[in-house]
Design an enzyme around this catalytic site. Structure first.
Site, PDB file in Angstrom:
ATOM      1  N   LYS A  13     -31.038  49.735  -3.683  1.00 17.31           N
ATOM      2  CA  LYS A  13     -32.756  49.990  -5.384  1.00 17.31           C
ATOM      3  C   LYS A  13     -32.257  48.685  -5.459  1.00 17.31           C
ATOM      4  O   LYS A  13     -32.787  47.987  -6.298  1.00 17.31           O
ATOM      5  CB  LYS A  13     -32.299  51.797  -5.481  1.00 17.31           C
ATOM      6  CG  LYS A  13     -33.131  51.692  -4.719  1.00 17.31           C
ATOM      7  CD  LYS A  13     -33.211  53.416  -5.619  1.00 17.31           C
ATOM      8  CE  LYS A  13     -32.213  53.829  -6.369  1.00 17.31           C
ATOM      9  NZ  LYS A  13     -31.107  55.033  -5.533  1.00 17.31           N
ATOM     10  N   ARG A  88     -36.788  60.392 -11.811  1.00 17.42           N
ATOM     11  CA  ARG A  88     -36.029  60.848 -10.623  1.00 17.42           C
ATOM     12  C   ARG A  88     -36.655  62.432 -10.595  1.00 17.42           C
ATOM     13  O   ARG A  88     -36.082  63.192  -9.669  1.00 17.42           O
ATOM     14  CB  ARG A  88     -34.411  60.664 -11.189  1.00 17.42           C
ATOM     15  CG  ARG A  88     -33.861  59.815 -10.253  1.00 17.42           C
ATOM     16  CD  ARG A  88     -32.425  59.361 -10.876  1.00 17.42           C
ATOM     17  NE  ARG A  88     -31.125  59.200 -10.665  1.00 17.42           N
ATOM     18  CZ  ARG A  88     -30.815  58.550 -10.037  1.00 17.42           C
ATOM     19  NH1 ARG A  88     -31.824  57.516 -11.534  1.00 17.42           N
ATOM     20  NH2 ARG A  88     -29.864  57.901 -10.141  1.00 17.42           N
ATOM     21  N   ARG A 127     -18.731  49.655  -3.152  1.00 12.09           N
ATOM     22  CA  ARG A 127     -19.471  48.511  -4.141  1.00 12.09           C
ATOM     23  C   ARG A 127     -18.520  48.999  -4.896  1.00 12.09           C
ATOM     24  O   ARG A 127     -18.006  49.485  -5.625  1.00 12.09           O
ATOM     25  CB  ARG A 127     -20.795  50.091  -4.377  1.00 12.09           C
ATOM     26  CG  ARG A 127     -21.488  49.457  -6.013  1.00 12.09           C
ATOM     27  CD  ARG A 127     -23.008  50.001  -6.002  1.00 12.09           C
ATOM     28  NE  ARG A 127     -22.800  51.685  -6.038  1.00 12.09           N
ATOM     29  CZ  ARG A 127     -24.414  52.217  -6.193  1.00 12.09           C
ATOM     30  NH1 ARG A 127     -25.250  51.539  -6.075  1.00 12.09           N
ATOM     31  NH2 ARG A 127     -23.496  53.671  -6.191  1.00 12.09           N
ATOM     32  N   ARG A 162     -18.289  51.877 -10.449  1.00 11.25           N
ATOM     33  CA  ARG A 162     -17.695  52.840 -10.677  1.00 11.25           C
ATOM     34  C   ARG A 162     -17.385  53.836 -10.894  1.00 11.25           C
ATOM     35  O   ARG A 162     -17.177  54.460 -10.059  1.00 11.25           O
ATOM     36  CB  ARG A 162     -19.300  53.084 -10.476  1.00 11.25           C
ATOM     37  CG  ARG A 162     -21.154  52.013 -11.037  1.00 11.25           C
ATOM     38  CD  ARG A 162     -22.289  51.824 -10.427  1.00 11.25           C
ATOM     39  NE  ARG A 162     -22.818  53.182 -10.304  1.00 11.25           N
ATOM     40  CZ  ARG A 162     -24.107  53.620 -10.287  1.00 11.25           C
ATOM     41  NH1 ARG A 162     -24.833  52.673  -9.634  1.00 11.25           N
ATOM     42  NH2 ARG A 162     -24.677  55.067 -10.523  1.00 11.25           N
ATOM     43  N   ARG A 174     -24.513  64.205  -6.709  1.00 13.72           N
ATOM     44  CA  ARG A 174     -25.739  63.014  -6.670  1.00 13.72           C
ATOM     45  C   ARG A 174     -26.510  62.978  -5.391  1.00 13.72           C
ATOM     46  O   ARG A 174     -27.917  63.058  -5.815  1.00 13.72           O
ATOM     47  CB  ARG A 174     -25.041  61.253  -7.330  1.00 13.72           C
ATOM     48  CG  ARG A 174     -24.899  61.248  -8.875  1.00 13.72           C
ATOM     49  CD  ARG A 174     -23.579  60.252  -8.922  1.00 13.72           C
ATOM     50  NE  ARG A 174     -24.097  58.821  -8.485  1.00 13.72           N
ATOM     51  CZ  ARG A 174     -23.678  57.982  -7.961  1.00 13.72           C
ATOM     52  NH1 ARG A 174     -22.747  58.127  -8.052  1.00 13.72           N
ATOM     53  NH2 ARG A 174     -24.272  56.370  -7.888  1.00 13.72           N
TER      54      ARG A 174
HETATM   55  P1  AMP Z   1     -27.908  55.147 -11.300  1.00 14.58           P
HETATM   56  O1  AMP Z   1     -27.220  53.955 -11.683  1.00 14.58           O
HETATM   57  O2  AMP Z   1     -29.516  54.718 -10.472  1.00 14.58           O
HETATM   58  O3  AMP Z   1     -27.389  55.719  -9.818  1.00 14.58           O
HETATM   59  O4  AMP Z   1     -27.785  56.143 -12.364  1.00 14.58           O
HETATM   60  C1  AMP Z   1     -26.456  56.143 -12.587  1.00 14.58           C
HETATM   61  C2  AMP Z   1     -27.101  57.363 -12.854  1.00 14.58           C
HETATM   62  O5  AMP Z   1     -27.328  57.696 -14.725  1.00 14.58           O
HETATM   63  C3  AMP Z   1     -27.194  58.880 -12.616  1.00 14.58           C
HETATM   64  O6  AMP Z   1     -26.472  59.719 -11.579  1.00 14.58           O
HETATM   65  C4  AMP Z   1     -27.649  59.875 -13.557  1.00 14.58           C
HETATM   66  O7  AMP Z   1     -26.762  60.530 -14.120  1.00 14.58           O
HETATM   67  C5  AMP Z   1     -27.968  58.644 -14.282  1.00 14.58           C
HETATM   68  N1  AMP Z   1     -29.660  58.178 -14.928  1.00 14.58           N
HETATM   69  C6  AMP Z   1     -30.180  57.180 -14.698  1.00 14.58           C
HETATM   70  N2  AMP Z   1     -31.775  57.391 -13.820  1.00 14.58           N
HETATM   71  C7  AMP Z   1     -31.420  58.758 -14.737  1.00 14.58           C
HETATM   72  C8  AMP Z   1     -32.822  59.311 -14.809  1.00 14.58           C
HETATM   73  N3  AMP Z   1     -33.992  58.551 -14.183  1.00 14.58           N
HETATM   74  N4  AMP Z   1     -32.674  60.477 -15.089  1.00 14.58           N
HETATM   75  C9  AMP Z   1     -32.074  60.640 -15.459  1.00 14.58           C
HETATM   76  N5  AMP Z   1     -31.007  61.201 -15.347  1.00 14.58           N
HETATM   77  C10 AMP Z   1     -31.040  59.534 -15.009  1.00 14.58           C
END
Ligand code: AMP
Length: 221
Positions: A13, A88, A127, A162, A174
């Site tokens: 994404k 989400r 990654r 990460r 996740r």
């Molecule tokens: P990402 O980089 O999009 O994979 O986000 C990393 C982490 O941030 C996720 O696993 C969640 O813990 C938190 N996170 C990101 N976006 C959201 C969201 N819209 N709602 C809740 N938690 C989020």
């Protein structure tokens, strides 16, 4: 124009969003990047969010929704945004509709990325991200490695894995949360007539940048 990136973790994404932004000048808002910047700067928001993120759980809406709502009021968001990582859940999607409605705006396109599950896990494990929170470039040691191992091509900072990508329990959690809470958004946006599903997979030789190029061509038409 407002775009949402949808798709499980590791589908690309962020890669697709940043490639579209580079070609169109749109603004990418990644909730994960905002949280990670706050975590690295040890802000109160970062300290709170990290309690959830490190375990692979969602950060509660009371924290996430106002953060996005505020970010959308900044000047650089005036000409439309690509939301990467938000919404989400159906609840977040409804809140987003309300926020945009109040500004006379809407979601114009939802790009739903689909990748085979075994590839997804491999991609999360391989990654690497730039440690400079203002750069945030993402690499993959197998698919698109940096020119110099462990160093960001764009800003020269060290790369790292990460924390939530190196923890198998957090990865599993996740993906479970994606299936349970986020995947219903596919139907939600399909019903609104704005969904565009794209497969990203090495097996069909179609990667994020190919998807981004096709979408940019269509946007410009
Ligand atoms: P990402 O980089 O999009 O994979 O986000 C990393 C982490 O941030 C996720 O696993 C969640 O813990 C938190 N996170 C990101 N976006 C959201 C969201 N819209 N709602 C809740 N938690 C989020």
């Amino acid at each position: 124009m407002n775009i949402i990136m949808l798709g499980a973790q590791g589908t690309g994404k962020g890669t697709v969003a940043s490639a579209i932004c580079e070609q169109t000048g749109m603004l990418q808002i990644s909730t994960g990047d905002i949280f990670r910047k706050n975590i690295s700067e040890k802000t109160p928001l970062g300290i709170e969010a990290d309690k959830y993120i490190s375990k692979g759980n969602l950060v509660p809406d009371e924290i996430t929704v106002p953060m996005v709502e505020d970010r959308l009021t900044w000047d650089d968001a005036k000409n439309g945004v690509i939301l990467d990582g938000f919404p989400r859940t159906i609840e977040q999607a409804k809140k987003l509709d309300e926020i945009l409605n109040a500004k006379g705006e809407k979601i114009d396109l939802v790009i739903n990325l689909v990748t085979p599950k075994d590839e997804i896990i491999d991609r999360m494990l391989t990654r690497r991200v730039c440690t400079n929170p203002d750069c945030k470039a993402t690499y993959n040691v197998k698919l698109h490695p940096p020119i110099k191992e462990g160093i960001c091509d764009k800003c020269g900072s060290p790369l790292k894995q990460r924390d939530d990508d190196s923890n198998p329990e957090a990865i599993k959690r996740r993906l479970e949360i994606y299936e349970e809470k986020t995947s219903p958004l596919v139907e939600y946006y399909k019903n609104k007539g704005v969904l565009r599903t794209e497969t990203v997979s090495i097996s069909i030789n179609r990667m994020g940048k190919d998807v981004a190029n096709d979408i940019v061509k269509d946007i410009k038409k």
